[in-house]
Each structure stands twice: as C-alpha cells, then as structure tokens.
Scaffold this motif. Structure first.
Motif: not given
Length: 490
Positions: A11-19, A34-38, A55-62
């Motif tokens: 979605t063309a947003v900046p990257s972020l470290k994984a959990h 870093p800022h997941p697109e809602p 659950t796994r996917n949501l918990h992966t994002l910090t």
C-alpha cells in the motif's frame, strides 16, 4: 490469501521493524509498515475467516495506537461480528492495551447487535482495568436500549450507574435526558426530569433538552411551558434556548410563528448567530419560500454573520428540493470560490439532487470528485445512488455500485441490504431471487437483524421460483435469528 503484513506492504507506506522475538509469519523479505493502513487492515480481517491467522497477523504488527484501532473499528462498523473479533484479538496483544474510547466503541457495536451479555462483560472488563465505565459509556448503552424499544431498560441503566462504579451527576443526568428526547420519548424524559431535577439541580441545559424533546415531537406548546417554568425558577434562557424554539416552530410547520419568533429575536438583540440564520434558511426553503430563504442568506452576510458549511448545505438542499439542482450547483461553486471546503453532507445533498433530476452520470462524477476534496463517499452516499438506480429499474447498475462500495472502505448497512433485497422481486426472475437470498444471509452474518417480513418475502420468492433447497437454508437462518416463521411447506 496474502497475510496482513504482505497485503499492507503493497500500500505504498514506509517500512517498519517486525515484532521483536517474533519471526515473520511468511518469512517475507519485506518488513511490515510502521503505521499500518487502516483500510488494508479492515479488508484483511473481512477476507480472513481463520481466527488464528488473524491473531498471528495482528500480533505481528507492533505500532498500534488508539487512533489506528478506533479507525479500524469504524471501518468495520457495519460488520459487527468482525469488529468485535478485531477488538478481542487486539485485547490479547502483548504490547497494546485498549483505551477507554476503544471500549466504548466495542460496547456500542455489541449493543447495536443486541448482544447485551457481551456489553456488560466489556463494562466489567473496563472497570477491572480502571478505564471506566464513564457517563458516556452509559449514555451509549442507554441509547441502544432505547433504539431497540427497551426504554425501561435504559432507565434502569441510568439508575444503576453507581453499581458499576460511576456516580450520577448533572452531566450524566442531562446526557440521559438527551438520549430519551432524541428518541422521541420526551414524556418519559419529562417525568424523570420532574423526579430528579431537585437531586441533580437541573440547569438551563436540562430545560433546553426537554424543550427540544417536545419540539422534536412537534409539540411546541409543551416546549413553551417547559421554558416558562425554567424562567419562573430563575434560570435565564440562552441563545440555544431561542434557537431550539425557532427550529421547533419550523419543524411543526408553524411558519408564521417561526418568522415572528425570528423577528422578535432580532428586536430583543439576543445575539443571533449562524445557527439561527441556518435554521431560518432551511425552514423557509423546506416550505417552498426559496426567494425568502435566499434573502435571509444574503442578509446574514450583510449583518456580519459569516455562513458556515452547514448554512451552505441548507441552502443547497433547499434549492435541490424546491428549485432546481443547477441553481444548487451554482451555490456549490460559489461556496468553493469563497474558500469553503465541502463536507460529506454537501456532496450527499448535491448527489441526491442530481439523482432526483435523473442525471445519474453526473451524480457519479460528483462521487468521484469527493476524493479530490479528501472527502470519501460514506454508506449514505452509496445508498442514495443505489436506491435511485433501483427506482429506475437499473438493477445491474445498482449491484455494480454495491460491488464498488464493498470493494472500497465502506461497508453496507441495514438500509443498503433492504433496498437491494426489495428490488430483487421486481423482475420475478429466479436468479434475482437467489441474489436476494445471498444478500439476506450476508446481512445476518454481518450482525443485522432483518424484519420478519423480509424473511418471509425471500422464502416465498425462492419457493415460487423452485429454489426449495435454498429456501430451507433461509428458513433455518430465520429460526436462528428468532424471527419465527409461519408454516411453510418445503
């Protein structure tokens, strides 16, 4: 199906470290944003049926924040079960804790689904975390009880607030009266007002709420009695008080009284504001006094009161309904030239006017224009267009608009489904009846409760077109929803 991280990374947003201490679920070389697109998060939740995967996917994002969570909940608002699933999964996230506002959103969704067991479980959870519940929480619950026809339950909610650690005060009392009055229960509100006004020391706001409640029911004499009582008790009417009565007269169709009251306000120099003028512009226009409404609009500018976006919206709506849409668009362009930014209501009024004039292509153009003003179409926007396509017999175009709606960030509501299901019976085609059945199943899955009439209509249609197997599925669904069917021979 893409994972949440993979989908959002496109979605063309900046990257972020994984959990930290968690490997990527799909070992993707691309780091999550870093800022997941809602919108992307909402789409993935809607498309994924497996709770463990979500659950796994949501918990992966910090980088969860209350604002992001609230935005996702609003995106999922018209799919109550998925919204609550998202809330509950995130409640187990190791590095995120829901805010009081997040809990209020979840409680509102659960109450709309009439899942009161979940409502009170969430209230208990809020209290255990010292996040509330607050008077706002109880106002939300009371409003949902009232809207579902359980006003007595709403009263009990208010009276039991202290049992949940939230003491009643004047503000919570006023909020509760407001819920009753806006739900057309002014008499009930007034009885409670008379019982508790001494205990809570009712103020001008309290009286204004009750007066407004009677005005909403077009009972202006009762509203005047309440305001007379307010003055007798030594409370001074405010500009809000006058504006309530002014709007009440217009709502009741008492145009001469409304105009006289407006002139009286001017003579008394009570400090007429933009709300006053907007009320008069709209009120005069609704009864066809378009020229007089336009003169009042011009007068306010001459009096040094700048119109608001709401004032322009009122004039545009009046022109669409009582004049013609082309003149409304002239005012729309005038609004832009003067530096005002149209809001969703502005566009919805223009789009409805164009649809009513039979200019559907131009209405769609204005839907597309909304994006240029950073103003996305909402469910009401789509519903207007879908309804007019249905009225014109353009069923395929209505379904295409429905697909466009669900493919974006806007979920259909109860009205959307009712409009489409009703039109599926126009052509009496078997395929259309199958679509109606699928829509009925989908709306129930999303937490909406169809009327018994809707169930029976779909059942009859399926039976008459030889779809007995599908009819049995609908009959079973009807029974689970508590909309007990009459006897059908399948």
């Amino acid at each position: 199906m893409l994972s949440l991280r993979e989908n959002i990374s496109q979605t063309a947003v900046p990257s972020l470290k994984a959990h930290p201490k968690r490997s990527s679920l799909h070992h993707s070389a691309t780091a999550p944003p870093p800022h997941p697109e809602p919108t992307a998060i909402a789409k993935l939740i809607l498309k994924t049926d497996n709770s463990e995967t979500i659950t796994r996917n949501l918990h992966t994002l910090t980088n969860w924040t209350p604002h992001l969570v609230h935005t996702v909940l609003k995106r999922l608002w018209n799919h109550g079960p998925k919204a609550l699933q998202f809330f509950n999964i995130l409640d187990t996230h190791p590095f995120y804790a829901h805010s009081a506002t997040g809990f209020d959103h979840a409680i509102d969704i659960a109450a709309r689904l009439r899942d009161y067991k979940t409502v009170w479980a969430l209230v208990a959870r809020m209290r255990s975390r010292k996040l509330g519940p607050s008077p706002k929480t109880f106002a939300i619950i009371a409003e949902r009880y009232v809207s579902s026809g359980k006003a007595d339950k709403a009263v009990k909610v208010f009276l039991s607030m202290h049992e949940h650690g939230c003491s009643q005060n004047l503000n919570s009392f006023n909020a509760f009266l407001d819920v009753l009055c806006k739900s057309k229960r002014a008499e009930m509100a007034y009885k409670l007002f008379n019982i508790f006004r001494g205990r809570f020391r009712a103020d001008t706001v309290s009286y204004n709420i009750i007066a407004n409640g009677f005005c909403l029911k077009k009972q202006t004499p009762r509203a005047l009695e309440v305001l007379k009582e307010m003055v007798e008790r030594g409370l001074v009417p405010t500009l809000t008080t006058y504006n309530i009565m002014l709007k009440g007269y217009f709502r009741a169709g008492q145009i001469e009284e409304a105009w006289g009251f407006f002139l009286q306000m001017k003579r008394r120099k009570v400090g007429i504001d933009v709300v006053t003028y907007t009320t008069v512009v709209h009120g005069l226009g609704v009864v066809g006094e378009v020229e007089k409404a336009r003169k009042v609009f011009d007068e306010m500018i001459g009096a040094g009161v700048l119109p608001s976006v709401a004032t322009f919206n009122a004039l545009i709506q009046v022109l669409c309904k009582k004049d013609n849409v082309e003149n409304a668009i002239i005012v729309f362009e005038e609004m832009l030239r003067k530096g005002y930014t149209p809001n969703v209501t502005t566009y919805n009024v223009v789009i409805r006017g164009l649809c009513h004039a039979g200019n559907m292509d131009r209405a769609i153009e204005y839907m597309d224009k909304m994006k240029d003003d950073n103003c996305k179409p909402i469910v009401q926007t789509y519903n207007v267009v879908i309804r007019y396509y249905c009225d014109d017999g353009e069923i395929e175009k209505a379904l295409a608009m429905f697909e466009r709606m669900t493919g974006g960030s806007c979920l259909p509501n109860l009205d959307t489904y009712n409009i489409l299901i009703s039109v599926m019976f126009v052509r009496k085609r078997s395929d259309d009846l199958l679509v109606a059945g699928k829509l009925l199943i989908e709306m129930v899955d999303r937490g909406f409760l169809p009327r018994k009439f809707t169930f029976n209509q779909v059942l009859n249609g399926l039976l008459l077109t030889g779809n007995q197997g599908f009819a049995k599925e609908i009959l079973s669904l009807q029974s689970r929803c508590g909309r007990l069917p009459r006897h059908f021979r399948l």
